[in-house]
Motif scaffolding. Structure first.
Motif, PDB file in Angstrom:
ATOM      1  N   UNK A   4      45.675  38.418  53.962  1.00 51.19           N
ATOM      2  CA  UNK A   4      46.083  36.965  54.201  1.00 51.19           C
ATOM      3  C   UNK A   4      44.604  36.414  53.874  1.00 51.19           C
ATOM      4  N   UNK A   5      43.800  35.222  53.629  1.00 53.99           N
ATOM      5  CA  UNK A   5      43.014  34.781  53.735  1.00 53.99           C
ATOM      6  C   UNK A   5      41.159  34.552  53.849  1.00 53.99           C
ATOM      7  N   UNK A   6      41.775  35.726  52.999  1.00 57.89           N
ATOM      8  CA  UNK A   6      40.384  36.349  52.381  1.00 57.89           C
ATOM      9  C   UNK A   6      40.399  36.532  51.121  1.00 57.89           C
ATOM     10  N   UNK A   7      39.040  36.812  50.590  1.00 58.59           N
ATOM     11  CA  UNK A   7      38.451  37.112  49.110  1.00 58.59           C
ATOM     12  C   UNK A   7      39.176  38.007  48.116  1.00 58.59           C
ATOM     13  N   UNK A   8      39.838  38.801  49.326  1.00 59.87           N
ATOM     14  CA  UNK A   8      40.211  40.180  48.842  1.00 59.87           C
ATOM     15  C   UNK A   8      42.330  39.155  48.996  1.00 59.87           C
ATOM     16  N   UNK A   9      42.892  38.262  49.105  1.00 61.47           N
ATOM     17  CA  UNK A   9      44.350  37.962  49.219  1.00 61.47           C
ATOM     18  C   UNK A   9      44.998  39.040  47.943  1.00 61.47           C
ATOM     19  N   UNK A  10      46.168  39.125  48.590  1.00 63.88           N
ATOM     20  CA  UNK A  10      47.077  39.896  47.634  1.00 63.88           C
ATOM     21  C   UNK A  10      48.524  39.249  47.995  1.00 63.88           C
ATOM     22  N   UNK A  11      48.829  38.486  47.135  1.00 65.25           N
ATOM     23  CA  UNK A  11      49.443  37.904  46.185  1.00 65.25           C
ATOM     24  C   UNK A  11      50.451  38.522  45.717  1.00 65.25           C
ATOM     25  N   UNK A  12      52.032  38.585  46.011  1.00 61.81           N
ATOM     26  CA  UNK A  12      53.233  39.201  45.358  1.00 61.81           C
ATOM     27  C   UNK A  12      53.215  38.020  44.167  1.00 61.81           C
ATOM     28  N   UNK A  13      52.849  36.740  43.974  1.00 60.96           N
ATOM     29  CA  UNK A  13      53.031  36.018  43.164  1.00 60.96           C
ATOM     30  C   UNK A  13      52.179  36.267  41.787  1.00 60.96           C
ATOM     31  N   UNK A  14      50.964  36.565  42.099  1.00 57.98           N
ATOM     32  CA  UNK A  14      49.400  36.150  41.448  1.00 57.98           C
ATOM     33  C   UNK A  14      50.100  37.447  40.171  1.00 57.98           C
ATOM     34  N   UNK A  58      37.725  43.254  56.062  1.00 52.70           N
ATOM     35  CA  UNK A  58      36.744  43.042  55.471  1.00 52.70           C
ATOM     36  C   UNK A  58      35.984  44.315  56.278  1.00 52.70           C
ATOM     37  N   UNK A  59      35.951  44.253  56.742  1.00 55.43           N
ATOM     38  CA  UNK A  59      35.487  45.102  57.899  1.00 55.43           C
ATOM     39  C   UNK A  59      36.028  46.784  58.400  1.00 55.43           C
TER      40      UNK A  59
END
Length: 213
Positions: free
Chosen positions: A19-29, A147-148
């Protein structure tokens, strides 16, 4: 807790971590997961399941001890009888069923402990500088920034992929040996390529992280 619960927990954690990263996972996407990101998440999932398998095995052991204690008490209350053909008594048949069921559960628990051992074997191929970080997240349940964590896995991705592919080939070889040792009709199936297997695992992983949609 069971394997499905672990998968759901991993999906929820991944959603929170990204959440809040460029790799954010969204169930709506509906956007496809980039190939490299998909490989990293697949390795994360494998290590997550293996790391939590011990906890699941211990939970099963407690539940099974209670379950079989009740079954043994029940079997003692079954009235025995012998037919004129000297067939086993009902009590004996129930006892044999309990023994068979216990053997199946024992095998399942052994597999879970083996998966947990596989987690530590996987850590041995990881660079020493990244090992403690992965232990913090996978085993000690400590909060690690995505990210780490991702960077550590990316640095060791090839090693971990080779490790898990080797483990998969080993398991397939063992299964083939067992199948060949069993007498009877052999059903020949078209082998599934490694890439097809990877795609299927990724599909299952995506469904897990999107709530099954």
């Amino acid at each position: 807790m069971n394997r499905a619960t672990i998968s759901d927990k991993f999906g929820a954690e991944m959603e929170a971590l990204t959440a809040g990263t460029r790799y954010e996972i969204s169930s709506d996407s509906d956007d496809p997961t980039p190939i490299l990101e998909g490989y990293i998440r697949e390795i994360m999932y494998s290590m997550y399941v293996d790391a939590h398998s011990k906890e699941l095995a211990i939970r099963y052991q407690r539940q099974i001890e209670e379950h079989f204690s009740e079954l043994y008490e029940f079997s003692y209350g079954v009235s025995p009888y012998d037919s004129e053909y000297r067939q086993s008594s009902q009590t004996e048949r129930v006892a044999l069923m309990i023994v068979d069921e216990k053997a199946r559960y024992t095998k399942q628990i052994e597999k879970l402990f083996a998966k947990n051992n596989r987690f530590y074997a996987a850590l041995k191929v990881v660079d020493p500088d990244d090992r403690e970080l992965l232990l913090d997240y996978f085993e000690r349940n400590m909060l690690v920034e995505y990210e780490v964590l991702r960077s550590a896995l990316k640095r060791n991705l090839k090693k971990l992929e080779n490790f898990y592919q080797s483990e998969l080939r080993k398991a397939e070889f063992q299964n083939e040996e067992i199948s060949n040792s069993i007498e009877g009709t052999i059903h020949i199936r078209e082998p599934i390529s490694s890439e097809e297997k990877r795609k299927k695992r990724l599909d299952r992983l995506r469904k897990s992280m999107s709530g099954g949609n």
